[in-house]
Each structure stands twice: as C-alpha cells, then as structure tokens.
Design a protein around this motif. Structure first.
Motif, short mmCIF file in Angstrom:
data_model
loop_
_atom_site.label_atom_id
_atom_site.label_comp_id
_atom_site.label_asym_id
_atom_site.label_seq_id
_atom_site.Cartn_x
_atom_site.Cartn_y
_atom_site.Cartn_z
N GLU A 81 0.81 -1.22 0.00
CA GLU A 81 0.00 0.00 0.00
C GLU A 81 0.85 1.27 0.00
O GLU A 81 0.37 2.33 -0.37
N LYS A 82 2.09 1.17 0.42
CA LYS A 82 3.00 2.31 0.40
C LYS A 82 3.66 2.48 -0.96
O LYS A 82 4.50 3.35 -1.14
N GLY A 83 3.30 1.63 -1.92
CA GLY A 83 3.80 1.78 -3.28
C GLY A 83 5.14 1.15 -3.56
O GLY A 83 5.75 1.41 -4.59
N ILE A 84 5.58 0.27 -2.68
CA ILE A 84 6.92 -0.30 -2.85
C ILE A 84 7.03 -1.18 -4.10
O ILE A 84 8.07 -1.19 -4.76
N LEU A 85 5.97 -1.89 -4.43
CA LEU A 85 6.01 -2.72 -5.65
C LEU A 85 5.83 -1.87 -6.90
O LEU A 85 6.41 -2.17 -7.94
N ASP A 86 5.04 -0.81 -6.78
CA ASP A 86 4.90 0.13 -7.91
C ASP A 86 6.26 0.75 -8.24
O ASP A 86 6.63 0.87 -9.41
N LEU A 87 6.98 1.13 -7.21
CA LEU A 87 8.31 1.71 -7.40
C LEU A 87 9.25 0.69 -8.04
O LEU A 87 10.00 1.01 -8.97
N PHE A 88 9.19 -0.54 -7.56
CA PHE A 88 10.02 -1.60 -8.13
C PHE A 88 9.71 -1.77 -9.62
O PHE A 88 10.61 -1.79 -10.46
N GLU A 89 8.42 -1.90 -9.95
CA GLU A 89 8.03 -2.10 -11.36
C GLU A 89 8.42 -0.91 -12.23
O GLU A 89 8.85 -1.07 -13.37
N LEU A 95 16.89 0.21 -14.21
CA LEU A 95 18.03 -0.42 -13.54
C LEU A 95 18.73 -1.42 -14.45
O LEU A 95 19.96 -1.52 -14.45
N HIS A 96 17.96 -2.17 -15.25
CA HIS A 96 18.58 -3.11 -16.20
C HIS A 96 19.38 -2.37 -17.27
O HIS A 96 20.44 -2.83 -17.69
N LYS A 97 18.89 -1.22 -17.68
CA LYS A 97 19.57 -0.44 -18.74
C LYS A 97 20.76 0.34 -18.21
O LYS A 97 21.73 0.54 -18.93
N ASP A 98 20.67 0.83 -17.00
CA ASP A 98 21.71 1.69 -16.45
C ASP A 98 22.29 1.05 -15.19
O ASP A 98 21.72 1.15 -14.11
N ARG A 99 23.43 0.40 -15.32
CA ARG A 99 24.05 -0.30 -14.19
C ARG A 99 24.64 0.66 -13.16
O ARG A 99 25.13 0.22 -12.13
N ASN A 100 24.61 1.96 -13.44
CA ASN A 100 25.08 2.95 -12.47
C ASN A 100 23.94 3.55 -11.65
O ASN A 100 24.13 4.55 -10.97
N MET A 101 22.77 2.94 -11.72
CA MET A 101 21.63 3.37 -10.92
C MET A 101 21.42 2.35 -9.81
O MET A 101 21.66 1.16 -10.00
N ARG A 102 20.92 2.84 -8.68
CA ARG A 102 20.56 1.96 -7.56
C ARG A 102 19.21 2.41 -7.01
O ARG A 102 18.90 3.59 -6.99
N LEU A 103 18.45 1.44 -6.55
CA LEU A 103 17.21 1.69 -5.84
C LEU A 103 17.42 1.19 -4.42
O LEU A 103 17.81 0.05 -4.20
N ILE A 104 17.18 2.08 -3.46
CA ILE A 104 17.43 1.78 -2.06
C ILE A 104 16.10 1.82 -1.30
O ILE A 104 15.35 2.79 -1.42
N TYR A 105 15.82 0.80 -0.54
CA TYR A 105 14.65 0.77 0.35
C TYR A 105 15.14 0.81 1.78
O TYR A 105 15.95 -0.04 2.19
N VAL A 150 11.72 9.17 -3.16
CA VAL A 150 10.36 8.97 -3.65
C VAL A 150 9.42 8.53 -2.53
O VAL A 150 9.84 7.85 -1.60
N THR A 151 8.17 8.94 -2.64
CA THR A 151 7.12 8.55 -1.69
C THR A 151 5.91 8.09 -2.50
O THR A 151 4.95 8.84 -2.68
N PRO A 152 5.95 6.85 -3.00
CA PRO A 152 4.91 6.39 -3.93
C PRO A 152 3.64 5.84 -3.28
O PRO A 152 2.97 4.99 -3.84
N THR A 153 3.27 6.34 -2.13
CA THR A 153 2.09 5.83 -1.42
C THR A 153 0.86 5.84 -2.32
O THR A 153 0.59 6.82 -3.01
N ARG A 154 0.12 4.75 -2.29
CA ARG A 154 -1.12 4.66 -3.07
C ARG A 154 -2.22 5.47 -2.41
O ARG A 154 -2.30 5.57 -1.18
N ILE A 155 -3.10 6.01 -3.21
CA ILE A 155 -4.19 6.83 -2.71
C ILE A 155 -5.13 6.02 -1.81
O ILE A 155 -5.79 6.56 -0.93
N SER A 156 -5.15 4.71 -2.00
CA SER A 156 -6.02 3.85 -1.20
C SER A 156 -5.48 3.64 0.22
O SER A 156 -6.17 3.09 1.06
#
Length: 166
Positions: A81-89, A95-105, A150-156
């Motif tokens: 509900e906090k949008g963590i899977l939306d952010l991942f998707e 991330l696959h295209k740019d190996r110099n990017m990182r996503l941190i949770y 990022v704060t991808p919280t879902r409206i629900s």
C-alpha cells in the motif's frame, strides 16, 4: 463514505482522550469538536534533517559508493500500500539499462519477503539494496547521497502525513 465519517466523529468526540500526530491532525480534531483538554498532540522533531552535523553518528552506509551510483531512495514501511512494488516495477527497466543506478529501500514491513523475491527474480540484487531499519540520525546523511527520494504511497492507503516527504 459519509456514514463511516459520522460514526468515527461520534466515537472520537466521546473518547476519554484523543492523541494525534502533529498540528494538522490536532486542528482537524478541534474542528471535529474534540475539547482541547482531551486532545494530546505528539510531534517528532525533524530539525536534525536541516544540518549535516550529527551527534553520535555510527558508520554511514556508502550506498552510492562515493558517487559511482545514482541512487533512488524509498524510506517507509515496506508494504504494498506504500507503493513499494509500484516503485520496483517503475524502476526495474531503468536499472537493467543503467548499471550505475541503484534503488534503495529503507524500512521494514510485511511485504519485505515479496519484494526480496521480485528483486531476485529480476537479478537486481546488486542494484536494489534493502537496508531495513535505519536510525533517524543517519537519514539526512543517506539522503544526501541520493539523486531522488520517492514517496509512492497509493491513494487507497490512508496515511495522514508522509514523514518521508517531510
């Protein structure tokens, strides 16, 4: 909808005490009709975010590896509900295209195993870091290493105030 709000207001106004988080919710409760002598506000100070001078700071994780990686950061409860899977998707192709990017949770939560599984399935373990709980004192120093917060919280998901955005 409307009937639920009326029931909530009825119950809240009759409570022995009402505890709310921050001035916005305090004002809402006063407008609702909660008597000031029954209202208790608590607030967490975020003043330490305004300075890089931190007392008693333990070792700070070098998530950008001295600037090698451009980091996108999520801070909060690790739940769908906090949008963590939306952010991942939304991030996985980048991330696959740019190996110099990182996503941190940063954070813990009930959907951590699901997120871990998705990361492994996409073979992104080197670029998506799950840091778990991090002391608040370290957050400004970690945020300073990041390109984007990022704060991808879902409206629900009914959260009153996103602390990460603050």
């Amino acid at each position: 909808g409307d009937i639920i709000e009326k029931i909530n207001a009825f119950v809240i106004k009759r409570a022995t005490a009402v505890i709310c988080h921050g001035p916005y919710l305090k004002e809402q409760m006063l407008r609702l009709g909660v008597r000031p002598n029954k209202l208790y506000e608590f607030n967490i100070s975020y003043r330490y975010l305004l300075t890089n001078e931190q007392e008693n700071v333990r070792e700070i994780p070098d998530i950008s590896e001295s600037g090698k990686y451009r980091c996108i950061l999520f801070v909060g409860t690790v739940r769908k509900e906090k949008g963590i899977l939306d952010l991942f998707e939304a991030s996985k192709n980048l991330l696959h295209k740019d190996r110099n990017m990182r996503l941190i949770y940063i954070g813990k939560g009930p959907d951590l195993p699901l997120l871990e599984k998705k990361i492994k399935n996409e073979e992104l373990q080197e670029q998506i870091l799950l840091l778990g709980h991090v002391d608040h004192e370290l957050l400004p120093l970690i945020i300073n290493q990041c390109f984007l917060l990022v704060t991808p919280t879902r409206i629900s998901y009914p959260e009153s105030r996103c602390k990460s955005a603050i």
